[in-house]
Design an enzyme around this catalytic site. Structure first.
Site, PDB file in Angstrom:
ATOM      1  N   SER A 196       4.506  -7.834 -10.860  1.00  0.00           N
ATOM      2  CA  SER A 196       5.296  -6.910 -10.057  1.00  0.00           C
ATOM      3  C   SER A 196       6.770  -6.993 -10.401  1.00  0.00           C
ATOM      4  O   SER A 196       7.265  -8.040 -10.804  1.00  0.00           O
ATOM      5  CB  SER A 196       5.081  -7.268  -8.579  1.00  0.00           C
ATOM      6  OG  SER A 196       5.718  -6.332  -7.760  1.00  0.00           O
ATOM      7  N   CYS A 211       1.992 -12.993   9.707  1.00  0.00           N
ATOM      8  CA  CYS A 211       1.724 -11.766   8.965  1.00  0.00           C
ATOM      9  C   CYS A 211       2.665 -10.676   9.445  1.00  0.00           C
ATOM     10  O   CYS A 211       3.445 -10.872  10.367  1.00  0.00           O
ATOM     11  CB  CYS A 211       0.264 -11.357   9.079  1.00  0.00           C
ATOM     12  SG  CYS A 211      -0.181 -10.657  10.652  1.00  0.00           S
ATOM     13  N   THR A 243       1.882  10.785 -10.663  1.00  0.00           N
ATOM     14  CA  THR A 243       3.114  10.958 -11.429  1.00  0.00           C
ATOM     15  C   THR A 243       3.839   9.633 -11.586  1.00  0.00           C
ATOM     16  O   THR A 243       3.982   8.892 -10.613  1.00  0.00           O
ATOM     17  CB  THR A 243       4.042  11.968 -10.712  1.00  0.00           C
ATOM     18  OG1 THR A 243       3.323  13.195 -10.588  1.00  0.00           O
ATOM     19  CG2 THR A 243       5.335  12.197 -11.475  1.00  0.00           C
ATOM     20  N   GLN A 254       4.032 -14.362  -9.480  1.00  0.00           N
ATOM     21  CA  GLN A 254       5.071 -15.379  -9.281  1.00  0.00           C
ATOM     22  C   GLN A 254       5.422 -16.087 -10.586  1.00  0.00           C
ATOM     23  O   GLN A 254       6.446 -16.763 -10.661  1.00  0.00           O
ATOM     24  CB  GLN A 254       4.599 -16.424  -8.246  1.00  0.00           C
ATOM     25  CG  GLN A 254       4.471 -15.891  -6.836  1.00  0.00           C
ATOM     26  CD  GLN A 254       5.810 -15.643  -6.159  1.00  0.00           C
ATOM     27  OE1 GLN A 254       6.831 -16.223  -6.515  1.00  0.00           O
ATOM     28  NE2 GLN A 254       5.814 -14.761  -5.176  1.00  0.00           N
TER      29      GLN A 254
HETATM   30  C1  LIG Z   1       4.244 -10.566  -3.933  1.00  0.00           C
HETATM   31  C2  LIG Z   1       2.934 -10.922  -4.491  1.00  0.00           C
HETATM   32  C3  LIG Z   1       1.919  -9.956  -4.630  1.00  0.00           C
HETATM   33  C4  LIG Z   1       2.100  -8.538  -4.147  1.00  0.00           C
HETATM   34  O1  LIG Z   1       3.030  -7.862  -4.924  1.00  0.00           O
HETATM   35  P1  LIG Z   1       3.608  -6.432  -4.458  1.00  0.00           P
HETATM   36  O2  LIG Z   1       4.243  -5.884  -5.679  1.00  0.00           O
HETATM   37  O3  LIG Z   1       4.594  -6.736  -3.378  1.00  0.00           O
HETATM   38  O4  LIG Z   1       2.471  -5.602  -3.989  1.00  0.00           O
HETATM   39  C5  LIG Z   1       0.737 -10.349  -5.189  1.00  0.00           C
HETATM   40  N1  LIG Z   1       0.525 -11.605  -5.613  1.00  0.00           N
HETATM   41  C6  LIG Z   1       1.475 -12.562  -5.499  1.00  0.00           C
HETATM   42  C7  LIG Z   1       1.201 -13.940  -5.991  1.00  0.00           C
HETATM   43  C8  LIG Z   1       2.706 -12.248  -4.932  1.00  0.00           C
HETATM   44  O5  LIG Z   1       3.641 -13.198  -4.818  1.00  0.00           O
END
Ligand SMILES: *Cc1c(COP(=O)(O)O)cnc(C)c1O
Length: 393
Positions: free
Chosen positions: A199, A325, A237, A179
């Site tokens: 991410s 959830c 891959t 985040q």
């Molecule tokens: C969304 C999120 C994740 C998971 O990320 P993904 O790429 O969707 O698996 C992990 N940690 C935090 C703090 C997130 O907000």
């Protein structure tokens, strides 16, 4: 109906510049990045450009970035890989009670495998107490994993201070910065971070791709078995188009960090102030200042956040409660619980997360609808205002 999306902590829309950058890698430059012929070499060059862009944006070397399928995988890998590789030194891990499930569930699994895990409490703003952290480190501690910013309430941790403590005690420090990247300035090297998960789809990139940064010299075990991709640490891959998009998305997010944060935090502050003025018995969850620029988490007394969410959805406004959830079964909102929010106000929580493209008009429409909905729900609520007052901490 013009729909309004205020659930950007769950995922974001892909940036058009990012999408354009990805397109050739689906059907023009489609080689396997591990192949030695020209098709493979072209794909590999694109992957390495993405790696360099990301490394530059977060302040590390390209050789310290490993591509994964997202932050869930990065967190699973970091916790397991670091724990296993360093088990010879000790078996104690420290984390917090408000981590993402991908950290908490992995820690619970590691406990079953003989590791001991301390889940640190947080204060009423969601901050990890540094004295508690220090107090819990012992000879057996090998790893500290504390998230940079919380996905539910937006609280930003004192990452530099936590990193300093870890360094002083000779413990590896991992942070889930999913985040935080693109919202908070993070320089992995300068801040002394040993490992960091993040991410693509939380910062206007494609879904299903992410990275784990591991500082060179930190021991980590292999996670996926198979080919020798990613320095023989993460087999499979490489998803070239996604990685290309991810690289561009991180570059843009870190380039525009100040302007985006300023724009979103202005709208955030306006929203909070308006809602507090217009709707009584309303409380802000999380830290008043040390919070993500796009995060608003508020509890509305006497009513359930889930009802607010469904009624806003009927008006085309998407928000989240963080308490349901994926199976639709209501879980206790553990983040608010760890912060000491009363059970009734836990139920009354709603999360609104803005994007860099959210407009003032969208915010005004949302506030108007929210005011109407809260009033309507309170008319039929069995809980009185006086009871909420007594429950408030
Ligand atoms: C969304 C999120 C994740 C998971 O990320 P993904 O790429 O969707 O698996 C992990 N940690 C935090 C703090 C997130 O907000």
């Amino acid at each position: 109906m013009n729909k309004i999306y205020l659930d950007n902590a769950s995922t974001t829309a892909i940036n058009s510049e990012v999408m354009a950058e990805m397109m050739p890698y689906f059907n023009s430059v489609y080689g396997n990045a591990s192949s030695l012929h020209s098709f493979g070499r072209d794909a590999k060059a694109a992957v390495e450009t993405a790696r360099e862009r990301i490394a530059k944006a977060i302040g590390c070397l390209p050789s310290e970035i490993y591509f994964t399928s997202g932050a869930t995988e990065s967190n699973n890998w970091a916790l397991r890989g670091l724990a296993y590789a360093n088990a010879g030194k000790g078996k104690h891990i420290i984390t917090s009670k408000i981590e993402h499930p991908s950290v908490l569930e992995t820690c619970r699994q590691l406990e079953k495998e003989g590791f001991t895990v301390t889940y640190l409490d947080v204060d009423k703003y969601g901050l990890v107490r540094l004295d508690k952290l220090l107090h819990n480190i012992d000879q057996d501690t090998i790893l500290i994993s504390i998230m940079a910013a919380n996905n539910e309430v937006g609280t930003i941790q004192n990452i530099q201070a936590i990193s300093n403590i870890a360094k002083e005690k000779g413990v590896i420090f991992h942070t889930d910065a999913t985040q935080a990247i693109g919202s908070v300035n993070i320089n992995a090297k300068e801040m002394g971070i040993d490992a960091m998960s993040f991410s693509s789809h939380k910062l206007y990139g494609p879904k299903g791709v992410g990275a784990l940064y591991v500082r060179n010299g930190v021991m980590i075990d292999k996670f996926m078995n198979g080919g020798e991709q990613e320095k023989n640490l993460r087999a499979g891959t490489l998803n070239t188009p996604a990685i290309v998009g991810f690289g561009k998305a991180v570059e843009i997010a870190c380039r525009d960090i100040i302007a985006n944060a300023k724009k979103m935090s202005n709208l955030r502050n306006y929203f909070i102030k308006e809602v507090m003025n217009r709707i009584d018995t309303t409380f802000l969850n999380g830290h008043p200042i040390q919070r993500l620029p796009n995060n608003i988490n508020m509890s509305f007394g006497q009513i359930e956040g889930e009802s607010v969410m469904f009624m806003l959805d009927m008006e085309g406004i998407a928000v989240s409660t963080g308490s349901a959830c994926s199976s639709g079964v209501t879980e206790p909102p553990y983040v608010l619980e760890a912060m000491g929010v009363s059970p009734d106000l836990q139920k009354g929580a709603v999360r609104f997360t803005l994007s860099k493209s959210t407009t003032k008009e969208e915010i005004d429409t949302t506030i108007d609808e929210l005011e109407k909905i809260v009033k309507k729900l309170r008319k039929i609520s069995p809980i009185t205002k006086a009871q909420v007052g007594k429950m408030k901490k």
